[in-house]
Design a protein around this motif. Structure first.
Motif, PDB file in Angstrom:
ATOM      1  N   ILE A 166      -0.969   1.556  -4.676  1.00  0.00           N
ATOM      2  CA  ILE A 166       0.199   2.006  -3.953  1.00  0.00           C
ATOM      3  C   ILE A 166       1.102   0.812  -3.447  1.00  0.00           C
ATOM      4  CG2 ILE A 166       1.157   3.110  -1.889  1.00  0.00           C
ATOM      5  CD1 ILE A 166      -0.634   5.310  -2.336  1.00  0.00           C
ATOM      6  N   HIS A 167       0.297  -0.238  -2.549  1.00  0.00           N
ATOM      7  CA  HIS A 167       0.964  -1.355  -2.030  1.00  0.00           C
ATOM      8  C   HIS A 167       1.551  -2.163  -3.138  1.00  0.00           C
ATOM      9  CE1 HIS A 167       0.817  -5.439  -0.467  1.00  0.00           C
ATOM     10  NE2 HIS A 167       1.381  -4.936   0.501  1.00  0.00           N
ATOM     11  N   MET A 168       0.810  -2.406  -4.289  1.00  0.00           N
ATOM     12  CA  MET A 168       1.554  -3.300  -5.419  1.00  0.00           C
ATOM     13  C   MET A 168       2.585  -2.416  -5.992  1.00  0.00           C
ATOM     14  SD  MET A 168      -1.542  -5.190  -7.117  1.00  0.00           S
ATOM     15  CE  MET A 168      -2.501  -6.292  -6.049  1.00  0.00           C
ATOM     16  N   LEU A 169       2.727  -1.243  -6.183  1.00  0.00           N
ATOM     17  CA  LEU A 169       3.862  -0.412  -6.622  1.00  0.00           C
ATOM     18  C   LEU A 169       4.908  -0.708  -5.560  1.00  0.00           C
ATOM     19  CD1 LEU A 169       2.304   2.989  -7.924  1.00  0.00           C
ATOM     20  CD2 LEU A 169       3.367   0.929  -9.457  1.00  0.00           C
ATOM     21  N   LEU A 170       4.666  -0.575  -4.308  1.00  0.00           N
ATOM     22  CA  LEU A 170       5.917  -0.922  -3.327  1.00  0.00           C
ATOM     23  C   LEU A 170       6.337  -2.122  -3.491  1.00  0.00           C
ATOM     24  CD1 LEU A 170       4.792   1.579  -0.607  1.00  0.00           C
ATOM     25  CD2 LEU A 170       6.599   1.803  -1.892  1.00  0.00           C
ATOM     26  N   LEU A 176      15.551   2.788   0.879  1.00  0.00           N
ATOM     27  CA  LEU A 176      14.942   1.310   0.918  1.00  0.00           C
ATOM     28  C   LEU A 176      14.230   1.090   2.169  1.00  0.00           C
ATOM     29  CD1 LEU A 176      15.347  -1.502  -0.580  1.00  0.00           C
ATOM     30  CD2 LEU A 176      17.282  -1.951   1.129  1.00  0.00           C
ATOM     31  N   THR A 177      14.769   1.921   3.368  1.00  0.00           N
ATOM     32  CA  THR A 177      14.085   1.778   4.519  1.00  0.00           C
ATOM     33  C   THR A 177      12.723   2.310   4.473  1.00  0.00           C
ATOM     34  OG1 THR A 177      16.311   2.255   5.230  1.00  0.00           O
ATOM     35  CG2 THR A 177      14.577   2.012   6.968  1.00  0.00           C
ATOM     36  N   ILE A 178      12.700   3.609   3.861  1.00  0.00           N
ATOM     37  CA  ILE A 178      11.670   4.524   3.756  1.00  0.00           C
ATOM     38  C   ILE A 178      10.650   3.502   2.978  1.00  0.00           C
ATOM     39  CG2 ILE A 178      10.416   6.609   2.932  1.00  0.00           C
ATOM     40  CD1 ILE A 178      12.857   7.662   3.830  1.00  0.00           C
ATOM     41  N   LEU A 179      10.905   2.921   1.830  1.00  0.00           N
ATOM     42  CA  LEU A 179       9.876   2.499   1.103  1.00  0.00           C
ATOM     43  C   LEU A 179       9.269   1.338   1.586  1.00  0.00           C
ATOM     44  CD1 LEU A 179      11.486   2.410  -2.539  1.00  0.00           C
ATOM     45  CD2 LEU A 179       9.425   3.817  -1.858  1.00  0.00           C
ATOM     46  N   ALA A 180      10.170   0.504   2.640  1.00  0.00           N
ATOM     47  CA  ALA A 180       9.793  -0.623   3.112  1.00  0.00           C
ATOM     48  C   ALA A 180       8.733  -0.328   4.313  1.00  0.00           C
ATOM     49  CB  ALA A 180      11.018  -1.500   3.851  1.00  0.00           C
ATOM     50  N   ILE A 181       8.830   0.967   4.984  1.00  0.00           N
ATOM     51  CA  ILE A 181       8.138   1.358   5.848  1.00  0.00           C
ATOM     52  C   ILE A 181       6.404   1.625   5.089  1.00  0.00           C
ATOM     53  CG2 ILE A 181       7.450   3.328   7.482  1.00  0.00           C
ATOM     54  CD1 ILE A 181      10.261   3.432   8.174  1.00  0.00           C
ATOM     55  N   ALA A 182       6.826   2.311   3.961  1.00  0.00           N
ATOM     56  CA  ALA A 182       5.675   2.818   3.186  1.00  0.00           C
ATOM     57  C   ALA A 182       4.761   1.573   2.813  1.00  0.00           C
ATOM     58  CB  ALA A 182       5.920   3.559   1.982  1.00  0.00           C
ATOM     59  N   LEU A 183       5.511   0.426   2.299  1.00  0.00           N
ATOM     60  CA  LEU A 183       4.969  -0.810   2.019  1.00  0.00           C
ATOM     61  C   LEU A 183       4.054  -1.281   3.116  1.00  0.00           C
ATOM     62  CD1 LEU A 183       4.863  -3.305  -0.049  1.00  0.00           C
ATOM     63  CD2 LEU A 183       6.637  -4.291   1.387  1.00  0.00           C
ATOM     64  N   MET A 184       4.443  -1.400   4.254  1.00  0.00           N
ATOM     65  CA  MET A 184       3.793  -1.767   5.448  1.00  0.00           C
ATOM     66  C   MET A 184       2.671  -0.884   5.774  1.00  0.00           C
ATOM     67  SD  MET A 184       6.410  -3.878   7.739  1.00  0.00           S
ATOM     68  CE  MET A 184       7.860  -2.706   7.382  1.00  0.00           C
ATOM     69  N   VAL A 185       2.926   0.486   5.780  1.00  0.00           N
ATOM     70  CA  VAL A 185       1.733   1.349   6.007  1.00  0.00           C
ATOM     71  C   VAL A 185       0.833   1.274   4.960  1.00  0.00           C
ATOM     72  CG1 VAL A 185       1.139   3.664   6.177  1.00  0.00           C
ATOM     73  CG2 VAL A 185       3.170   2.817   7.226  1.00  0.00           C
ATOM     74  N   SER A 231     -12.896   4.322  -5.305  1.00  0.00           N
ATOM     75  CA  SER A 231     -11.466   4.767  -5.932  1.00  0.00           C
ATOM     76  C   SER A 231     -10.438   4.891  -4.741  1.00  0.00           C
ATOM     77  CB  SER A 231     -11.660   6.391  -6.283  1.00  0.00           C
ATOM     78  OG  SER A 231     -12.299   6.929  -5.358  1.00  0.00           O
ATOM     79  N   GLY A 232     -10.940   5.266  -3.275  1.00  0.00           N
ATOM     80  CA  GLY A 232     -10.038   5.379  -2.429  1.00  0.00           C
ATOM     81  C   GLY A 232      -9.370   4.115  -2.102  1.00  0.00           C
ATOM     82  N   GLN A 233      -9.985   2.996  -2.066  1.00  0.00           N
ATOM     83  CA  GLN A 233      -9.633   1.569  -2.121  1.00  0.00           C
ATOM     84  C   GLN A 233      -8.448   1.369  -3.078  1.00  0.00           C
ATOM     85  OE1 GLN A 233     -11.505  -1.469  -0.811  1.00  0.00           O
ATOM     86  NE2 GLN A 233     -13.398  -0.639   0.208  1.00  0.00           N
ATOM     87  N   ASP A 291      -0.016  -1.596   3.384  1.00  0.00           N
ATOM     88  CA  ASP A 291      -0.615  -2.621   3.798  1.00  0.00           C
ATOM     89  C   ASP A 291      -1.715  -2.629   4.790  1.00  0.00           C
ATOM     90  OD1 ASP A 291      -0.973  -5.602   3.153  1.00  0.00           O
ATOM     91  OD2 ASP A 291      -0.076  -6.074   5.033  1.00  0.00           O
ATOM     92  N   ILE A 292      -1.332  -1.854   5.728  1.00  0.00           N
ATOM     93  CA  ILE A 292      -2.164  -1.567   6.897  1.00  0.00           C
ATOM     94  C   ILE A 292      -3.335  -0.863   6.596  1.00  0.00           C
ATOM     95  CG2 ILE A 292      -2.802  -0.621   9.094  1.00  0.00           C
ATOM     96  CD1 ILE A 292       0.368  -1.057   9.734  1.00  0.00           C
ATOM     97  N   LEU A 293      -3.221   0.275   5.693  1.00  0.00           N
ATOM     98  CA  LEU A 293      -4.323   1.058   5.027  1.00  0.00           C
ATOM     99  C   LEU A 293      -5.227   0.483   4.375  1.00  0.00           C
ATOM    100  CD1 LEU A 293      -2.561   4.620   4.752  1.00  0.00           C
ATOM    101  CD2 LEU A 293      -4.153   3.836   6.489  1.00  0.00           C
ATOM    102  N   ARG A 294      -4.810  -0.437   3.314  1.00  0.00           N
ATOM    103  CA  ARG A 294      -5.588  -0.955   2.420  1.00  0.00           C
ATOM    104  C   ARG A 294      -6.719  -1.783   2.829  1.00  0.00           C
ATOM    105  NH1 ARG A 294      -2.847  -5.519  -1.067  1.00  0.00           N
ATOM    106  NH2 ARG A 294      -2.012  -6.799   0.592  1.00  0.00           N
ATOM    107  N   TYR A 295      -6.302  -2.501   4.126  1.00  0.00           N
ATOM    108  CA  TYR A 295      -7.377  -3.515   4.929  1.00  0.00           C
ATOM    109  C   TYR A 295      -8.030  -2.520   5.856  1.00  0.00           C
ATOM    110  CZ  TYR A 295      -5.423  -7.470   2.830  1.00  0.00           C
ATOM    111  OH  TYR A 295      -5.082  -8.439   1.720  1.00  0.00           O
TER     112      TYR A 295
END
Lengths: 381, 382
Positions: B74-78, B40-49, B66-68, B51-55
Motif C-alpha cells: 500500500i505504501h509503495m502504491l501511494l 491529493l490530500t487524502i492520499l498524502a495522509i494515507a501515505l503517511m499512515v 502477509s500482513g506486512q 508508513d507508520i503502520l508498516r514499521y
C-alpha cells in the motif's frame, strides 16, 4: 532517538510556519491584531530554529558549544514565555473587539513575563531553570516547572478570555471565532498529555504550529466569506448558507427572510462620489449589526446596496419591531453635513412557509417584489 | 524504535493535512480541480499512515508476513499515486487556463506508466522483484527497489516541466504568480522524495508532500481573497490594501490613477440580460489586461462596472497616451468582434501629487473627470 529525527521534527514545522508568515504579507491587513499574530509566527519560527541548532550540537564537546547551547536554551525559554504573552494580548484584542490601543494597561499581565525575564538573565549564573552539564547536554534546573507554569498560565488565561468573549459578542460569526480561539489551546495541551504517557514522542511544538495554522486558516476563510467593505457576509457565503438551509429543511421554525435596499443610493454615488457612497454603506451595515445582531441573525451584503437578513426562531411581532427600529435609526443618520435628503431603506420581509412557499429562491423573489413595491410607493410620494 | 521515529516525524504533517482537509471540505466548491485536490490530500495522509503502520507492524513481530506485505505494498502504491494525482491536478488547472492537446497526451502516457508500475508492485510477493519479507519478518530490498521512488520522481519532474512550459503562455502577472506557486509545489515534493531516497534516516517524502500541499492551499485561498471572481482582476479589498501599502511605504512617489467606467452598462444589463452584461465586463477586463498586464500597473475592479488602474504616470501627456491606448483597443474590439452591443469606456484620471496626497481626494478627482467625460459623450451623441 537519533538527532536526525529530532532535527526533522523541528525543521518541518519551522518551514511550515515560515511559509505561513510569508503568506500573511499578502492577505492580513495592517492592523495591530494581525501584526501581533505575525510576530507570534516569527517568534515560533525563531524558537524552532534555535531548537534545531540545539538538537544538532547537543553532546558535542568542541569549543564554544557550551555557550551556544546556553544561548539556544535561553532563546527557547524566553521566546516561549513572550509568545504566550503575546497570544494573550491577541486573544484579548479579538474577544473585546479592541483596536490595539492599550498603552500602560499591558503592564499588569506582563508582570510574570518580566519576572521570568529576570530569572532567565540570571540563569547562566544560578542554573535555576536549566543548565548545561559537563557532556554538553541540557538538564532541568530546580525551577524548571515554573517556566512551564508561566507559559501555561498565559495560554489558559487567553482561553478563558476567549470563552468569556464568545458569550458577550453579539454577532454569530464573532462568537464562532472566539470559540475557535478558546479551543486552540487544546492542541498543545493534548501534546503535553501524550508526552506524559509516552515520553519518547515530543509533539508539543508541532501542536503549537498546527494550532497557529488553524487560527490562520480560519482568518483566511473569514476573508473568503466576508465582504471587504462592510464586514458582513458576502454573496459567496450567502449562497452557501441558503443551500444548507434548503438541505436541512426548516419545518416548524419561524424563519424570516428580509431584503433591504438603500433608497437613492445611485444618486448618492453619482453626486457625492464613491467615497461618500462607501461610507453610507458602511454606516447602514453597522446599524444592521447593532439592530439585528442580538437576534443572532445571519447578515449578508447581497449586491451593491442590497442587504439580506435571515432570522430564525423569532415571532413576527419581534422581527417587525426590530425592522421599524432599524428604519428609524437609518433615518436619523447624518451622512452629509447639509443633509440634502434623509437616508431611507426599503424593506421586503417574508416568512418561511408563507402562502405555502418553501423554496428559498422563491422566498427571496417574494421579498424582492415586496421591497420594490415599497420603493415604488416612496417614489410616487 | 523505528515506530517512534516514524510516528514523531509523520504525526505533524498528518495533522496539517487533516486541518486543510477539514477546512476545504466544508466549502461548497465542487469543481473537478478541487475534488482532485481533496483526493491529493487524502492520499498524502494515507501515505503517511501506511508508513507508520508498516514499521509499527514490523516492530510487533507477531503479525503474519502477509500482513506486512499488504502495508508495504500500500505504501509503495501511494508513493506512485500521490505524484500521479498531482500531475493530474496540474494538467487540470492548466487546461482551464490554456487548453492544449499535449496536456492530454501527457496524461495518457503517465497513466500507462502508473498502471504498469502498480502492476509490478502488486505482483511483488511472488516475484520478489521490488522487496521481500525475510523469514524472520524483516524487510529486505529486491533488485528493483528504487522503482516506486523513481517513478514518483519522474512524475514530479514531468509536472514541473509541464508547469514551466505553461509559464510563457501566461499574459498577466497574477497568472504568472499562480504558475510559479505550482512550480514551487513540484520542486518541494521532488526535493522530499529525492532526499528520502538518497539520505539515510531522513523520512522526508510525506512531510514534504504535506508542506507543498499546505503551500498550494494557502495560496489558492489567497487567490480567492484577492481576486474578483468574474473578471480575474484584483478585487476591491486587494486594491484598497495595495493602495494603503503604497501610500504608507512610498508617500513621496508620484503616480497616477485611471478610473474606467463602462458606458450604458445598466442598459446592456437590463435589455440583454445579466449574461451579456457579465460578458461585457469580462471583455473590458481582458482589454485592460491586454494593455497594462505586463506593465508594473495595478489593475482592479472597483465596483459594479468600474475599474481602476494605478500606474507610473506623471503628467497629462503620459496619461493621455495610456487612455489613447485603451480607446484604440476598444475600437479594435468593436470592429473585430461584432457583438450585439457596442463597448465604450469613459476614463477619468487623477495624480497622486495633485490630489494633495490623500486617497479620498484621488478617487474623488478621478470620479469627477470620468463623470465629466460621460456627460460630454452624451452631449455629442445628442
Amino acid at each position: 532517538m537519533e538527532s536526525v529525527t529530532y532535527l526533522q521534527m523541528n525543521l518541518i514545522p519551522m518551514i511550515a510556519i515560515i511559509m505561513m508568515r510569508l503568506n500573511t504579507e499578502r492577505t492580513l491587513s495592517y492592523t495591530w491584531r494581525n501584526r501581533a499574530l505575525r510576530f507570534i509566527m516569527l517568534l515560533i519560527a525563531i524558537l524552532l530554529g534555535a531548537n534545531s541548532i540545539a538538537c544538532m550540537i547537543q553532546g558535542r564537546r568542541s569549543f564554544g558549544m557550551h555557550s551556544l547551547l546556553l544561548i539556544c536554551g535561553l532563546t527557547t525559554f524566553f521566546i516561549m514565555e513572550f509568545a504566550a504573552f503575546l497570544w494573550l494580548l491577541y486573544v484579548r484584542d479579538v474577544a473585546t473587539n479592541g483596536d490595539g490601543q492599550y498603552g500602560k494597561r499591558v503592564l499588569i499581565p506582563a508582570i510574570p513575563l518580566l519576572c521570568a525575564l529576570v530569572l532567565y538573565v540570571s540563569n547562566p549564573f544560578t542554573g535555576a531553570v536549566f543548565f548545561v552539564d559537563a557532556n554538553n547536554y541540557i538538564r532541568k534546573g530546580f525551577l524548571f516547572e515554573l517556566y512551564a507554569a508561566v507559559a501555561a498560565g498565559y495560554l489558559l488565561a487567553a482561553s478563558a478570555l476567549a470563552l468569556l468573549g464568545s458569550f458577550r459578542q453579539p454577532v454569530q460569526e464573532k462568537k464562532r471565532e472566539c470559540r475557535c480561539l478558546a479551543a486552540t489551546v487544546c492542541l498543545p495541551a493534548g501534546a503535553l498529555v501524550l508526552k506524559v504517557f509516552w515520553p519518547k514522542i515530543d509533539l508539543f511544538w508541532a501542536a503549537v504550529v498546527v494550532a497557529l495554522l488553524t487560527v490562520y486558516l480560519n482568518i483566511q476563510k473569514d476573508q473568503v466569506t466576508q465582504d471587504g467593505l462592510t464586514g458582513l457576509n458576502n454573496r459567496r457565503r450567502l449562497d452557501e448558507y441558503l443551500k444548507t438551509l434548503q438541505e436541512r429543511g426548516m419545518e416548524g421554525t419561524n424563519c424570516h427572510f428580509i431584503l433591504m435596499d438603500v433608497d437613492k443610493f445611485k444618486k448618492v454615488n453619482d453626486t457625492y462620489g464613491h467615497v461618500v457612497g462607501d461610507m453610507v454603506l458602511k454606516m447602514v451595515a453597522d446599524q444592521l449589526k447593532k439592530s439585528f445582531g442580538g437576534l443572532s441573525a445571519f447578515l449578508a451584503r447581497y449586491g451593491g446596496d442590497e442587504f439580506v437578513v435571515i432570522i430564525k426562531g423569532k415571532e413576527d411581532d419581534e422581527v417587525w419591531a426590530r425592522i421599524r427600529e432599524f428604519k428609524e435609526s437609518v433615518a436619523c443618520m447624518d451622512w452629509q453635513e447639509e443633509q440634502p435628503w434623509k437616508l431611507a431603506v426599503s424593506v421586503g420581509c417574508v416568512q418561511y412557509g408563507e402562502n405555502g412557499v418553501c423554496e428559498v429562491e422563491e422566498l427571496i423573489k417574494i421579498a424582492d417584489a415586496r421591497m420594490y413595491e415599497q420603493k415604488k410607493g416612496i417614489k410616487k410620494a | 524504535m523505528e515506530l517512534i521515529t516514524h510516528l514523531s516525524i509523520n504525526l505533524f504533517p498528518i495533522a496539517i493535512l487533516l486541518t486543510i482537509y477539514v477546512n476545504n471540505h466544508k466549502r461548497e466548491d465542487r469543481t473537478s480541480g478541487n475534488r482532485l485536490f481533496n483526493m491529493l490530500t487524502i492520499l498524502a495522509i494515507a501515505l503517511m499512515v501506511a508508513d507508520i503502520l508498516r514499521y509499527g507492524l514490523q516492530s510487533l513481530h507477531r503479525v503474519p508476513i502477509s500482513g506486512q506485505y499488504v502495508f508495504h505494498i500500500i505504501h509503495m502504491l501511494l508513493v506512485v499515486a500521490v505524484p500521479f494525482v498531482w500531475l493530474m491536478y496540474v494538467c487540470r488547472k492548466l487546461e482551464v487556463r490554456n487548453p492544449g492537446p499535449w496536456l492530454d497526451a501527457a496524461r495518457y502516457m503517465t497513466f500507462g506508466g502508473a498502471v504498469l508500475t502498480a502492476f509490478l508492485i502488486l505482483i511483488t510477493p511472488w516475484t520478489h522483484s521490488i522487496f521481500f519479507i525475510s523469514r524472520a519478518g524483516y524487510y529486505r530490498s529486491g533488485q528493483l527497489e528504487a522503482l516506486p521512488n523513481m517513478v514518483g520522481i519522474l512524475f514530479l519532474i514531468g509536472s514541473v516541466a509541464v508547469v514551466a512550459s505553461a509559464y510563457s503562455h501566461e499574459v498577466s502577472k497574477e497568472g504568472r504568480r499562480e504558475v510559479t506557486y505550482m512550480l514551487g509545489f513540484g520542486i518541494g515534493a521532488l526535493c522530499g522524495i529525492t532526499i528520502q531516497h538518497f539520505a539515510k534516516g531522513w523520512w522526508t517524502t510525506g512531510p514534504c508532500f504535506a508542506l507543498s500541499i499546505l503551500f498550494i492551499y494557502i495560496n489558492t485561498q489567497n487567490h480567492q481573497i484577492t481576486t474578483d471572481g468574474l473578471t480575474g482582476l484584483n478585487n476591491r479589498r486587494e486594491f484598497d490594501a495595495q493602495l494603503a501599502k503604497k501610500i504608507e511605504l512610498y508617500p513621496e512617489h508620484e503616480w497616477g490613477l485611471l478610473m474606467i467606467d463602462v458606458d450604458d452598462f445598466k442598459r446592456i444589463n437590463d435589455q440583454m440580460g445579466h449574461a451579456v452584461g457579465d460578458e461585457a465586463l469580462w471583455e473590458t477586463a481582458d482589454i485592460l489586461r491586454h494593455v497594462f498586464g505586463r506593465d508594473r500597473a495595478l489593475l482592479a475592479r472597483y465596483g459594479g462596472d468600474e475599474f481602476v488602474i494605478i500606474g507610473d504616470w506623471f503628467d497629462e501627456k503620459e496619461v493621455g497616451a495610456a487612455i489613447e491606448k485603451i480607446q484604440t483597443e476598444v475600437e479594435k474590439f468593436n470592429a473585430n468582434r461584432k457583438k450585439s452591443y457596442e463597448l465604450s469606456l469613459s476614463v477619468g484620471y487623477a495624480f497622486w501629487h495633485e490630489a494633495g496626497r490623500r486617497a479620498e481626494n484621488l478617487i474623488k478627482e478621478a470620479d469627477k473627470r470620468m463623470y465629466a467625460e460621460k456627460v460630454r459623450k452624451k452631449k455629442t451623441r445628442g
